[in-house]
Scaffold this motif. Structure first.
Motif, PDB file in Angstrom:
ATOM      1  N   LYS A  16       0.830  -1.205   0.000  1.00 45.59           N
ATOM      2  CA  LYS A  16       0.000   0.000   0.000  1.00 45.59           C
ATOM      3  C   LYS A  16       0.865   1.256   0.000  1.00 45.59           C
ATOM      4  N   ARG A  17       1.948   1.259   0.785  1.00 44.92           N
ATOM      5  CA  ARG A  17       2.837   2.429   0.793  1.00 44.92           C
ATOM      6  C   ARG A  17       3.489   2.617  -0.573  1.00 44.92           C
ATOM      7  N   LEU A  38      -1.335   4.097  -1.220  1.00 38.42           N
ATOM      8  CA  LEU A  38      -2.680   3.795  -0.742  1.00 38.42           C
ATOM      9  C   LEU A  38      -2.724   3.941   0.771  1.00 38.42           C
ATOM     10  N   LYS A  39      -3.897   4.216   1.325  1.00 41.91           N
ATOM     11  CA  LYS A  39      -4.062   4.365   2.767  1.00 41.91           C
ATOM     12  C   LYS A  39      -3.754   3.043   3.480  1.00 41.91           C
ATOM     13  N   SER A  41      -9.569  -0.899  -3.737  1.00 43.38           N
ATOM     14  CA  SER A  41      -8.458  -0.236  -4.424  1.00 43.38           C
ATOM     15  C   SER A  41      -7.161  -1.013  -4.251  1.00 43.38           C
ATOM     16  N   PHE A  42      -6.947  -1.577  -3.051  1.00 47.38           N
ATOM     17  CA  PHE A  42      -5.753  -2.394  -2.821  1.00 47.38           C
ATOM     18  C   PHE A  42      -5.773  -3.649  -3.683  1.00 47.38           C
ATOM     19  N   VAL A  43      -6.904  -4.371  -3.662  1.00 47.19           N
ATOM     20  CA  VAL A  43      -6.998  -5.625  -4.424  1.00 47.19           C
ATOM     21  C   VAL A  43      -6.820  -5.357  -5.911  1.00 47.19           C
ATOM     22  N   ASP A  44      -7.453  -4.313  -6.441  1.00 51.29           N
ATOM     23  CA  ASP A  44      -7.312  -3.994  -7.866  1.00 51.29           C
ATOM     24  C   ASP A  44      -5.859  -3.677  -8.214  1.00 51.29           C
TER      25      ASP A  44
END
Length: 411
Positions: free
Chosen positions: A252-253, A257-258, A267-270
């Motif tokens: 994520k970093r 991403l948050k 959003s993470f999975v995509d």
């Protein structure tokens, strides 16, 4: 086919005793209990061969609705819960205490949760059935119907050695307090699962469950993909442990991403699937049991995931392996989903009951990978079954059971 002369007679009285000598192979038998009608219907090869009055659970001790199978049989059993109350010709449906057995049948719900049968019928039914025979308990009166659909499995010819997962121990996870059920069963392993060859020598029926994926399956995919692109997410076991959380936050970093809030965001999975060059995340899971033990599970695709699947049951009642043809029947059960469960599963629309052929409609939406289909069709036998449900099996499913699917009656 047994007692075919009785077909068309509709409801048979409990004085009609089906001879136990005709029991033979019980794999094509099915039992349906209607709580609203207080009746039991016995099917063999898809034909109604006997019915009986029953007495199900009274208010405060209701008999659960759902899809069960006979786990154990004893000619004489005493209750472990209710002061050693006698339960002659007991046929167990759950290890928590629900069973078919001989008892007083006053033509209304009167038991503490079990399904009471008249004495003569209980004796006769006991002589016909075997462990594994399906028992469907519904609040309403439901009827099995023949179903032909290209997505239903068909035997692939001569039985072959089938590669399936072994040594899988079920344990509960993802407890949903709103349903008081365990939504997902996970494979608890300390090392990679080793495949082994399972032969169809004894021809035991397959028990197949098709459901939506839970957090455990999603985390397993995330662990594999993170490891593939260089993050150390640990063993892909479906547990969001320290290493997995660290790898997720590291990714994520990297992608700005948050790192606060839910662990698995869309959003993470995509972003993860795009970085790994993988296809879109699967949204369904197929699980298989045989002889009351887990064998195989794999991701599948469910079309139109925003529409509820409902709860449906299919079973092979006859099979011609030489010509590659299985005869299936099936039914649909009402299963109330609370708003919280629908929100969690992303369900926006529920199907309209009775508006169309629900059995065919749900099969239209299920895509099983070709390699998984080949394995299942090589091991298909009479008595093999498929349950489709938005919710996975509950905590009643465990050691020494088939998939037990509990449905919720609308209040």
């Amino acid at each position: 086919m047994m007692l075919r002369a009785f077909v068309g007679a509709c409801l048979l009285s409990t004085s009609v005793l089906v001879q136990s000598a005709l029991a033979g192979d019980a794999r094509s038998m099915q039992i349906i209990v209607s709580k609203s009608e207080q009746t039991l219907s016995l099917y063999e090869d898809g034909a109604l061969i006997a019915t009986s009055k029953v007495s199900t659970g009274k208010p405060g001790h209701e008999t659960p609705s759902g899809i069960f199978s006979i786990l154990d049989k004893k000619k004489y059993h005493e209750s472990n819960i209710y002061s050693a109350a006698p339960m002659p010709f007991m046929q167990r449906l759950t290890w928590s205490g629900i069973a078919l057995h001989e008892g007083r049948v006053p033509n209304y719900p009167a038991s503490h949760g079990c399904i009471r049968l008249p004495a003569k019928f209980a004796t006769s039914l006991y002589g016909m059935t075997a462990r594994g025979v399906h028992v469907i308990v519904s609040n309403d009166d439901v009827t099995l119907q023949t179903i032909n659909h290209p997505n239903l499995l068909q035997p692939s010819g001569k039985p072959k050695d089938v590669l399936m997962l072994s040594d899988v121990e079920l344990r509960p996870a993802n407890f949903d307090s709103s349903l008081k059920l365990v939504e997902v069963a996970v494979n608890q392993t300390t090392s990679a699962i080793k495949p082994k060859v399972v032969r169809e020598a004894e021809g035991s029926p397959l028990r197949i469950l098709i459901t939506r994926r839970g957090d455990r399956e999603k985390i397993m995919d995330v662990q594999r993909l993170l490891t593939a692109i260089g993050f150390d997410a640990g063993v892909p076991d479906g547990h969001a442990g320290e290493m997995t959380v660290s790898a997720i936050n590291g990714f994520k970093r990297w992608k700005s991403l948050k790192t606060t809030g839910p662990l698995l965001t869309d959003s993470f999975v995509d972003a993860l699937y795009a970085s790994a060059g993988a296809d879109a995340a699967p949204n369904g899971q197929i699980m298989v049991r045989q002889d009351f033990k887990p064998l195989l599970e794999a991701p599948i695709h469910i079309k139109e995931p925003q529409i509820a699947l409902g709860t449906h049951f299919f079973e092979v009642i006859d099979m011609d392996r030489e010509h590659g043809k299985a005869q299936w029947n099936g039914l649909t059960l009402d299963n109330y989903l609370p708003a919280s469960a629908k929100k969690r599963l992303g369900i926006e629309t529920e199907d309209t009951t009775g508006a169309y052929d629900q059995l065919s409609a749900v099969l239209d939406r299920i895509e099983i990978p070709a390699d998984v289909r080949r394995q299942l069709e090589a091991a298909l036998t009479t008595g093999s079954s498929i349950t489709v449900s938005d919710l996975s099996h509950g905590q009643e499913t465990g050691d020494g059971t088939d998939f037990i699917t509990i449905t919720r009656d609308r209040s």
